[in-house]
Scaffold this motif. Structure first.
Motif, PDB file in Angstrom:
ATOM      1  N   ARG A  43     -53.842 -11.165  -8.852  1.00 55.16           N
ATOM      2  CA  ARG A  43     -53.604 -11.883  -7.601  1.00 55.16           C
ATOM      3  C   ARG A  43     -54.905 -12.306  -6.927  1.00 55.16           C
ATOM      4  NH1 ARG A  43     -49.625  -8.977  -5.965  1.00 55.16           N
ATOM      5  NH2 ARG A  43     -48.026 -10.451  -6.611  1.00 55.16           N
ATOM      6  N   GLN A  69     -45.379 -12.716 -10.050  1.00 55.79           N
ATOM      7  CA  GLN A  69     -45.420 -11.381 -10.647  1.00 55.79           C
ATOM      8  C   GLN A  69     -44.074 -10.685 -10.462  1.00 55.79           C
ATOM      9  OE1 GLN A  69     -48.900  -9.001  -9.840  1.00 55.79           O
ATOM     10  NE2 GLN A  69     -50.208 -10.783  -9.519  1.00 55.79           N
ATOM     11  N   PRO A 119     -53.479 -16.285  -7.009  1.00 53.54           N
ATOM     12  CA  PRO A 119     -52.315 -15.785  -6.272  1.00 53.54           C
ATOM     13  C   PRO A 119     -51.054 -16.605  -6.500  1.00 53.54           C
ATOM     14  CG  PRO A 119     -53.796 -16.967  -4.797  1.00 53.54           C
ATOM     15  CD  PRO A 119     -54.490 -16.888  -6.117  1.00 53.54           C
TER      16      PRO A 119
END
Length: 268
Positions: free
Chosen positions: A45, A53, A49
């Motif tokens: 991240r 996930q 980012p």
């Protein structure tokens, strides 16, 4: 009086010794500090980012049916070269209206040990109907689905897929809910916001082989979309798992780490 003094000393000294032993034995045992990741490891991240996930092994929605040892946070940790490679893959996919989604990244050795212990417990089959409907659990080692070492523990291997944008939310797994086979039609499998890859993630079945000839049409095209994007940035696919890729120039090709998946494991 001297005799009384001598008698008191004879009583007090053993009591003092006993008290000292009691205090010493009650002293807290110092735990060994958790191992830390080398400086080359980063949180994905922090590098990109935008990559989605969905870290499966910290949840019960995996082939064991329980959170796996070593996963403390729902985060992807990788070596920096692997994370930067995924960032380049993501940049290309975003321009085409897609995003990467990772299911698993660095995996501590203790998690692999947990898999091995689970595989040895032949009664633990609560997730069989979804993840390995046609595989006898006694065959998981022989067929290569479970091993005592994993490339994930070297830090440059990840399990991932491609999601069309805008990404729809996926509902959480509810323990005990009815399970459906991971190789069934997409509408019947556990819901996932990814492209249809022909099977779900972690499907212990030959249909999960990347180039299985029975996977055709859109499903094959989707696998090739992921493969072409990953190979262009130096990643190599594991032929038995369409979701599994390793950075070809991984910095730790012979080292298997065991620090927990946790922000505190990172040194930077």
């Amino acid at each position: 009086m001297p005799k009384l003094t001598t008698l008191l000393r004879a009583l007090v000294l053993p009591l003092a010794t006993l008290a000292a032993v009691t205090v010493s034995s009650a002293a807290p045992v110092q735990a060994h500090p958790e191992p830390k990741a080398p400086a080359q490891f980063v949180a994905l991240r922090d590098v990109d980012p935008t990559i989605i996930q969905e870290m499966r092994y910290i949840t019960p929605h995996n082939f064991t049916g329980a959170p796996v040892d070593g996963y403390r946070k729902a985060m992807c940790i990788l070596t920096r070269p692997a994370a930067e490679g995924l960032h380049r893959v993501q940049q290309g996919l975003l321009r085409r209206g897609y995003s990467l989604k990772v299911y698993d990244c660095y995996r501590p050795q203790r998690a692999v040990d947990d898999f091995v212990a689970w595989a040895a417990d032949l009664d633990a089959t609560q997730m069989k109907a979804e993840f390995y409907p046609q595989v006898d659990k006694t065959r998981l080692f022989a067929d290569g689905y479970i091993a005592a070492k994993s490339g994930h523990s070297r830090g440059s291997t990840m399990d991932l897929t491609v999601v069309p944008l805008p990404a729809l939310p996926t509902r959480p797994y509810r323990p005990g809910e009815p399970l459906t086979p991971c190789y069934g039609p997409k509408a019947e499998r556990f819901p996932d916001n990814s492209l249809d890859m022909g099977t779900g993630f972690d499907c212990f079945d030959t249909l999960a082989h990347t180039l299985d000839p029975r996977v055709t049409g859109v499903q094959h095209a989707n696998r090739m979309l992921l493969m072409d994007a990953m190979q262009a940035q130096g990643f190599t696919n594991l032929p038995e798992e369409w979701w599994h890729y390793t950075l070809s120039s991984e910095p730790f090709p012979d080292t298997y780490f065991d620090f927990p998946v946790d922000r505190r494991s990172l040194t930077s």
